[in-house]
Scaffold this motif. Structure first.
Motif, mmCIF file in Angstrom:
data_model
loop_
_atom_site.group_PDB
_atom_site.id
_atom_site.type_symbol
_atom_site.label_atom_id
_atom_site.label_comp_id
_atom_site.label_asym_id
_atom_site.label_seq_id
_atom_site.Cartn_x
_atom_site.Cartn_y
_atom_site.Cartn_z
ATOM 1 N N GLN A 1 2.497 1.612 -3.916
ATOM 2 C CA GLN A 1 2.081 2.668 -4.722
ATOM 3 C C GLN A 1 1.307 3.955 -4.287
ATOM 4 O O GLN A 1 0.425 4.206 -5.159
ATOM 5 N N GLN B 1 0.587 -1.364 -0.088
ATOM 6 C CA GLN B 1 -0.139 0.061 0.047
ATOM 7 C C GLN B 1 0.267 0.917 -0.413
ATOM 8 O O GLN B 1 0.663 2.219 -0.619
ATOM 9 N N SER B 2 1.656 1.086 0.952
ATOM 10 C CA SER B 2 2.841 2.941 0.899
ATOM 11 C C SER B 2 3.385 2.553 0.040
ATOM 12 O O SER B 2 3.717 3.876 -1.182
ATOM 13 N N GLY C 1 -0.823 -0.147 8.422
ATOM 14 C CA GLY C 1 -1.792 -0.764 7.665
ATOM 15 C C GLY C 1 -2.840 -0.897 9.216
ATOM 16 O O GLY C 1 -2.502 -0.985 10.433
#
Length: 322
Positions: free
Chosen positions: A214, A211-212, A221
């Motif tokens: 992207q 996620q980071s 999280g």
């Protein structure tokens, strides 16, 4: 994070008496299965069964040079705790290892066998980390993070071994927990002026690094429910995220079933036991193998510390619960 050749030579002098160079083998059955020339870096062949031993030894040696504290305390799911316990024992100071409830019984036993005092507290790693900070203040011990310059410098010795033996690697897959493994590889790749792509791997159920990557910024999280406890991270260090964003080619995710299948493949092809995090790099390579045809790729088998009952479940064709 940058290192000089002197930094790594110093780390090797500290690590080598305890951790001999680990093998990096090309296994033909893995090549047949994946269609890729696969080098396995066997960090399961250390005295603690994982790459973390390197970092703990160098970190505690740095403390010794600066003046040893009364004792040290850290939070872990197991492999980092073993490294701190073995380093503290060599330095002659006590260590306290905080693990969350339900942690691996066999990792807990190993940490105690290396001389650590075990404290079970918290529902997950991040809660255990907060308990460790509080306990450090109460005991006047030094609280130790699983990510720091000296820990990464120690871990970097495996990257130095790998790149020295295989300077023609197109890519390296490495699991992401708190980040010392991938950051050390990026640092060694840069120091040795190589063009190898460094690819991080995290679990779909602990996806904060993906996620980071992207988002191009550090994320926090909400989930870290994976049986691959070495990747169960929700709050990655800012410095580690910055290094990954600047130096990694990609961050991929793999499912719990894919991790379990990779454990089975590694066992069948190499007769080595991989814990969940240690198998995740090969799981990611298998998912994306079409991208690496005719390439030479390394996967870091970061550790083999999986409990016997979970290994039996995996080898029977099942996927363990988180």
């Amino acid at each position: 994070m940058q290192f000089t050749h002197d930094d790594i030579e110093d780390a090797l002098k500290i690590v080598r008496p305890v951790v001999p160079p680990t093998p990096a083998y090309a296994w033909p059955l893995l090549a047949r299965e994946s269609g890729v020339e696969v080098i396995v870096k066997h960090e399961n062949h250390t005295p603690t069964g994982s790459f973390k031993a390197r970092g703990g030894l160098v970190f505690v040696d740095a403390l010794r040079r600066e003046g040893l504290p009364k004792g040290i305390i850290t939070a872990t799911r197991g492999n980092h705790g073993q490294s701190i316990a073995i380093g503290a024992r060599q330095a002659g100071i006590p260590s306290v290892i905080v693990v969350p409830e339900g942690n691996s019984r066999e990792k807990n036993a190993a940490m105690e066998a290396f001389g650590g005092e075990l404290l079970i507290s918290g529902r997950d790693f991040d809660e255990a980390r907060r308990v460790a900070a509080s306990e450090a203040a109460r005991r006047d011990f030094l609280s130790v993070s699983s990510f720091s310059r000296h820990i990464v410098r120690g871990v970097a010795t495996y990257g130095w071994e790998l790149f020295s033996q295989h300077p023609d690697l197109d890519a390296v897959f490495v699991p992401l927990g708190m980040g010392s493994g991938i950051c050390s590889l990026i640092a060694m790749r840069n120091l040795m002026n190589m063009r190898t792509a460094i690819i991080g791997v995290c679990a779909e159920r602990a996806p904060v690094y993906a996620q980071s990557f992207q988002a191009k910024r550090r994320m926090i999280g909400t989930e870290a429910a994976t049986f691959a406890d070495g990747m169960a991270c929700k709050e990655p260090p800012e410095e580690a995220v910055d290094i990954v964003l600047s130096g990694a080619a990609d961050v991929m995710t793999v499912s719990e079933d894919e991790i379990a299948e990779a454990i089975r493949s590694l066992y069948s092809a190499t007769h080595n036991v991989a814990e969940g995090a240690g198998a995740a790099p090969y799981a990611a390579l298998m998912r994306h193998r079409h991208r690496f045809r005719n390439k030479k790729v390394a996967v870091i088998l970061t550790g083999g510390n999986i409990d016997r009952d979970r290994l039996a479940m995996v080898l029977a064709g099942q996927t363990p619960p988180a």
